[in-house]
Design an enzyme around this catalytic site. Structure first.
Site, short mmCIF file in Angstrom:
data_model
loop_
_atom_site.label_atom_id
_atom_site.label_comp_id
_atom_site.label_asym_id
_atom_site.label_seq_id
_atom_site.Cartn_x
_atom_site.Cartn_y
_atom_site.Cartn_z
CG ASN A 209 -40.80 -15.41 -110.45
OD1 ASN A 209 -40.31 -16.58 -110.95
ND2 ASN A 209 -40.20 -14.37 -111.18
CG ASP A 278 -43.49 -7.12 -114.15
OD1 ASP A 278 -42.68 -7.22 -114.99
OD2 ASP A 278 -44.53 -8.01 -114.05
CE LYS A 288 -33.49 -11.16 -89.56
NZ LYS A 288 -33.35 -12.23 -88.41
CG PHE A 322 -41.84 -17.76 -122.79
CD1 PHE A 322 -40.99 -17.98 -123.74
CD2 PHE A 322 -42.59 -18.89 -122.29
CE1 PHE A 322 -40.61 -19.26 -124.26
CE2 PHE A 322 -42.10 -19.98 -122.77
CZ PHE A 322 -41.22 -20.19 -123.91
CE LYS A 336 -47.36 -9.51 -120.97
NZ LYS A 336 -47.64 -10.48 -119.85
CE LYS A 340 -43.24 -6.63 -122.46
NZ LYS A 340 -42.86 -7.34 -121.34
#
Ligand code: PMT
Length: 405
Positions: A209, A278, A288, A322, A336, A340
């Site tokens: 990301n 996730d 490959k 975060f 969250k 959590k």
């Protein structure tokens, strides 16, 4: 307040150099041991003798004027300083610091120093707003350099604008605030996760990301500067690793999970700013993947939620999560935080200008179990990290009480 603190005062060549004398005097009166370094240009505005008299130490102006054969002056000074204050700081010294130049006593000492640096710029408003100066100030901020902003008023060049050196009292207040902050997390062990995870598809490809690690690295630096012992678990990052921090490099979410669980028992504060995948490929190909048909379907499976796993095992730890969101920020943040078992949840709208991935700034909302605690406007990630760590330090005793410690 400053007793026992060793401060280098760097004075550079602007008309505000005369205020360096008042600053030196106030730092000494507050108990600091002040060693003054002046540039040649500063010595044209105010004499080294004035600063020698006020600081009660010889003033350094020349890199090659070695007075003690047992030491190398600029290294010795840098090694013994708790803080370097540069006031006034000209555009020139700011440019040298940003680019690592070392061509006189002050810039050489700055390059050799590992202690924190506080800069009080003073210059003409057009110079202060010049893109090169703005860029240099931002670059230095991203390396953890602190600032006392110039004031607005009558400048020596005749303009009435921003660029006046902050008043010596305000610079002393900033120095005192720095030393107050620098002890707040002494003896605490802080674990920070940063950057994006990489989930391998085959030996040459992976899913990742946009996280650069800048936010997490800034948090690690802020915690370090508040006296904490910091461990940083970093995935894929583009940021320079902060000095004085223990680094554990990982690739995948699973490696980050294992590293975090390994460190967890010996940790007081955890800040999970990493952007963790996730999902990961259900199977990692050893060779490959070859081009075959028009479409390729990848099968992904869920990764373990590291933050949730830490939340379930929580004992004395103060846990901060975060949330990177693009909509319904408060709703998702509070969800969250509760699911959590976080003590705080920092939400950032990653679609907002100046916030989220990759840049040097962020806009953050800090939530506790009671709801929105503090909304931090656009600021550098380093400043946001300072503010976050201060909130954590304020709330740590409450957490320890509720954990019966
Ligand atoms: O690194 P930068 O370029 O500076 O960008 C900073 C940032 C935008 C990455 C950072 O400020 C941020 O928002 N980090 C959290 C990104 C994220 O993964 O958000 P999330 O809403 O998907 O996850 C919520 C929380 O759960 C996070 O604390 C995350 O670390 C944690 N998580 C998520 C999934 C997972 N498998 N394990 C986790 O621990």
């Amino acid at each position: 307040m400053l007793t026992g603190k060793s401060i280098i005062l760097g004075i550079t060549g602007g008309i505000a150099a005369y205020k360096g004398a008042a600053l030196c005097s106030k730092l000494v009166q507050a108990g600091a041991d002040v060693r003054v370094i002046m540039t040649d240009s500063a010595a044209k505005f105010i004499t080294p003798l004035t600063l020698q008299t006020l600081s009660r130490h010889p003033v350094y102006t020349d890199t090659f004027d070695e007075r003690d054969a047992a030491v190398v002056s600029h290294i010795d000074l840098a090694d013994h300083a708790d803080l370097i204050v540069i006031a006034p700081a000209t555009a020139n010294v700011i440019g040298k610091m940003a680019n690592g130049l070392a061509d006189d006593m002050l810039s050489t000492t700055l390059l050799a120093a590992t202690c924190p640096i506080l800069v009080a710029p003073a210059m003409n408003v057009h110079m202060y707003e010049h893109p090169a100066v703005v860029h240099n100030l931002e670059l230095l901020a991203s390396r953890g350099v602190m600032y006392v902003e110039p004031g607005t008023g009558q400048l020596a060049c005749g303009y009435v604008a921003k660029g006046r050196l902050a008043e010596p009292e305000d610079i002393v207040a900033a120095v005192q605030a720095f030393f107050r902050r620098s002890k707040r997390l002494e003896g605490k062990r802080v674990l920070v996760t940063a950057g994006g995870t990489m989930e391998r598809l085959d030996p040459v490809r992976y899913l990742t990301n946009d996280s650069s690690g800048k936010m997490g690295f800034a948090i690690a630096e802020a915690a370090r500067d508040m006296g904490a012992q910091v461990t940083l678990i970093a995935g894929r990052t583009a940021a320079a690793v902060p000095a004085g921090v223990r680094l554990i490099s990982v690739e995948s979410a699973e490696q980050m999970l294992n590293a975090a669980l390994h460190e967890y028992d010996n940790t007081d504060i955890v800040v999970k700013s990493a952007a963790v995948a996730d999902y990961r490929p259900a199977a990692v190909q050893q060779r490959k993947i070859k081009k075959t048909g028009e479409k390729l379907v990848l099968e992904l499976e869920r990764t373990t939620d590291i933050l949730a796993a830490l939340g379930e095992r929580k004992q004395q730890q103060f846990l901060v999560g975060f949330a990177a969101e693009t909509e319904q920020i408060e709703h998702y943040a509070m969800d969250k935080l509760r699911r959590k078992h976080c003590d705080l949840l920092v939400a950032n709208d990653v679609s907002a200008e100046g916030a989220g991935f990759n840049g040097d700034t962020n806009i953050m909302q800090v939530y506790s179990a009671e709801g929105l605690l503090e909304s931090l406007p656009l600021m550098t990630k380093r400043e946001a990290a300072n503010r976050l760590m201060t909130i954590i330090a304020d709330r740590l005793p409450l957490r320890r009480e509720s954990a019966g410690l």
